[in-house]
Motif scaffolding. Structure first.
Motif, mmCIF file in Angstrom:
data_model
loop_
_atom_site.group_PDB
_atom_site.id
_atom_site.type_symbol
_atom_site.label_atom_id
_atom_site.label_comp_id
_atom_site.label_asym_id
_atom_site.label_seq_id
_atom_site.Cartn_x
_atom_site.Cartn_y
_atom_site.Cartn_z
ATOM 1 N N LYS A 61 0.858 -1.183 0.000
ATOM 2 C CA LYS A 61 0.000 0.000 0.000
ATOM 3 C C LYS A 61 0.895 1.234 0.000
ATOM 4 O O LYS A 61 1.754 1.379 0.872
ATOM 5 N N ARG A 63 0.948 5.573 -0.462
ATOM 6 C CA ARG A 63 0.157 6.807 -0.476
ATOM 7 C C ARG A 63 1.114 7.982 -0.632
ATOM 8 O O ARG A 63 2.077 8.111 0.123
ATOM 9 N N GLU A 70 -2.639 7.118 -4.763
ATOM 10 C CA GLU A 70 -2.636 5.962 -3.877
ATOM 11 C C GLU A 70 -2.590 4.698 -4.716
ATOM 12 O O GLU A 70 -3.169 4.652 -5.801
ATOM 13 N N HIS A 71 -1.910 3.687 -4.192
ATOM 14 C CA HIS A 71 -1.809 2.409 -4.901
ATOM 15 C C HIS A 71 -1.910 1.284 -3.885
ATOM 16 O O HIS A 71 -1.266 1.309 -2.836
ATOM 17 N N PHE A 72 -2.738 0.293 -4.187
ATOM 18 C CA PHE A 72 -2.881 -0.903 -3.363
ATOM 19 C C PHE A 72 -2.679 -2.110 -4.260
ATOM 20 O O PHE A 72 -3.251 -2.191 -5.347
ATOM 21 N N CYS A 74 -2.283 -6.520 -4.057
ATOM 22 C CA CYS A 74 -2.356 -7.739 -3.266
ATOM 23 C C CYS A 74 -2.179 -8.935 -4.195
ATOM 24 O O CYS A 74 -2.801 -8.995 -5.262
#
Length: 112
Positions: A61, A63, A70-72, A74
């Protein structure tokens, strides 16, 4: 505005399947890109006591408030062992999810 892309690819021998989707939206000053990718491979194995690949989980994650980004991300890897008609089957899968959010240029220029 909303753009959707969906792919469902199956190998010729039906042992590998790839499902991918991508969604791009611009809403209320936020540009979002959501990408999902699922790969599944099926192999027939000789014994039930085969060494299965270890499960794996990776989460990232980020920010950046200056650039309004923002980048997430998984990634999940795993495997299952099943039985079909008395034969052992190893199912190996990988699932990834990537979400990118950023301010649209109009919003960036107004606040920055």
């Amino acid at each position: 505005m909303r753009d959707l892309l969906y792919k469902n690819l199956i190998s010729a021998d039906k042992r590998r399947r790839v499902i991918a989707s991508s969604e791009i939206t611009d809403k209320e000053g936020v540009h979002s890109v959501v990408r999902r990718h699922f790969t599944c491979m099926i192999k027939q194995v000789a014994k039930a006591d085969i060494a299965k690949p270890a499960p794996y989980l990776y989460v990232l994650k980020e920010r950046n408030t200056k650039e309004k980004h923002e980048h997430f991300f998984c990634k999940i890897k795993g495997s299952l062992l099943g039985v079909n008609k008395g034969k052992f089957i190893l199912i190996v899968f990988v699932h990834t999810l990537s979400i990118q959010l950023s301010a649209t240029k109009k919003l960036s220029e107004q606040t920055g």
